[in-house]
Enzyme design. Structure first.
Site, PDB file in Angstrom:
ATOM      1  NE  ARG A 256      -2.000   1.868   3.460  1.00  0.00           N
ATOM      2  CZ  ARG A 256      -1.912   1.633   4.765  1.00  0.00           C
ATOM      3  NH1 ARG A 256      -2.501   0.588   5.285  1.00  0.00           N
ATOM      4  NH2 ARG A 256      -1.217   2.438   5.555  1.00  0.00           N
ATOM      5  CG  HIS A 260      -6.331   2.205   6.025  1.00  0.00           C
ATOM      6  ND1 HIS A 260      -6.277   0.916   5.539  1.00  0.00           N
ATOM      7  CD2 HIS A 260      -7.598   2.370   6.498  1.00  0.00           C
ATOM      8  CE1 HIS A 260      -7.446   0.332   5.707  1.00  0.00           C
ATOM      9  NE2 HIS A 260      -8.260   1.187   6.282  1.00  0.00           N
ATOM     10  CE1 TYR A 269       0.645   2.425   8.700  1.00  0.00           C
ATOM     11  CE2 TYR A 269      -0.574   4.097   9.922  1.00  0.00           C
ATOM     12  CZ  TYR A 269      -0.417   3.312   8.790  1.00  0.00           C
ATOM     13  OH  TYR A 269      -1.309   3.415   7.754  1.00  0.00           O
TER      14      TYR A 269
END
Length: 359
Positions: A256, A260, A269
């Site tokens: 990805r 998100h 993160y």
């Protein structure tokens, strides 16, 4: 001690990250026109994705889930499916949707909170976007069961993220699909992050494909940045399902490249080095290199395609922006064939109190 069963999970790849062929190509990939068509879809997906993010950042649509980095998964799945198959997807499969006939305007309407965006002009039997993680996995089993009962040569294709494979719905769906030998293909986009939870912390399984083993169905892993590999895996899985061979679970390894959603900040993160490394594996560059080296693509064609895709996306975005918002009565008019008396009164009250469109 007696060994009663052995299992293997195979990984497949045709184009490496440098655009080099690493094993003999399947028949469809020997046709440069077919690969150029896939490439064009992937570029359109990326142009759409960029515009959607721009619209969200300027307050013209709501929270958006980017498909950046998984264009090969989308194109491979979308190109393999037959018109009469049924797609059940999450919020990140807009690329497959557009390949199946959902218009760009409809996609923008959906993300703008307008339910008319789910009233597809094209694939009338495809399911709407499923926000609830893995809930549509059981829906796919139900759809496939109906197809089997009717003896239809159709297949349900269910697309999920890696995080969805940790849900009970997913395991229940696989168990049902395997027990009843249903014509369904589960495609797991393993993009390494379920929001902020890395793949390594989601499951102790070496692969997500091996989760098919307990259900007694076929499981395989494919390089999700290799559109040829994804398309080939889908072709085999769909043919197997149509022939009565039952379900398949395909794990497509990719990454990805975006947050998100636009409500997320992935820099909190994951490291910049990890992201930079992932960009070197991305699917569009890989296919472009192969096409250019095989003489099927050049700079002029690339510039023309980018211009064409940007114009198409801009026109669709403007059509969305120019669409009058839904009126108050529309929240009632599509609920029932015959509206209950209580809701008729509410509809009348809404129209008397609100003469302006809902904004």
């Amino acid at each position: 001690m007696t060994i009663v069963a052995r299992f293997e999970i195979h990984h497949s790849q045709f184009l490496d990250p440098h655009g080099k062929v690493v094993q003999p190509l399947p028949a469809f990939a020997k046709n440069s026109k077919a690969l150029v068509a896939l490439y064009r879809w992937m570029v359109l997906m990326r142009a759409y994705d960029a515009k959607a993010i721009a619209l969200q950042r300027t307050g013209q649509i709501g929270t958006f889930a980017s498909l950046l980095g998984k264009e090969a998964v989308e194109a491979g799945v979308g190109s393999a499916m037959a018109k009469d198959d049924v797609l059940l997807m999450t919020y990140r499969e807009n690329g497959v949707q557009m390949m199946r006939g959902v218009t760009l305007k409809e996609l923008f309407l959906y993300w703008g909170g307008d339910e008319r965006g789910s009233d597809y002009a094209g694939p009338r039997r495809d399911f709407p976007v499923c926000i609830t993680i893995a809930a549509h996995a059981t829906h796919a089993a139900g759809v496939a069961y109906a197809m089997k009962l009717r003896r239809e040569p159709r297949v349900a294709v269910c697309m999920l993220g890696d995080g969805a494979t940790s849900k009970g719905d997913f395991y229940e769906a696989l168990n049902a699909a395997g027990s009843w030998k249903l014509p369904v293909v589960y495609v797991v986009t393993d993009n390494q992050w379920a929001i902020s939870v890395p793949r390594a912390r989601q499951s102790a399984a070496q692969t997500l494909a091996q989760k098919a083993i307990a259900a007694g169905i076929e499981g395989l892993q494919v390089d999700g940045n290799d559109v040829i590999g994804v398309r080939h895996a889908m072709d085999k899985a769909l043919a197997r399902a149509r022939a009565g061979g039952g379900p398949t679970l395909i794990e497509a390894l990719t990454y990805r490249l975006s947050d998100h959603t636009t409500a997320d900040d992935a820099s909190r993160y994951r490291s910049p080095d990890e992201l930079a490394a992932a960009w070197k594996l991305e699917p569009i560059l890989r296919l472009r290199i192969y096409l250019a080296e095989s003489g099927a693509w050049d700079r002029g064609k690339e510039d023309a395609l980018l211009k064409e895709c940007n114009e198409q996306v801009q026109a669709a975005a403007q059509a969305y922006i120019d669409t009058p918002p839904p009126t108050a009565e529309q929240m009632f008019d599509h609920l029932y064939a015959v509206l209950p008396v209580a809701l008729e009164k509410q509809r009348a009250a809404a129209l008397s109190n609100y003469s302006l469109p809902i904004t």
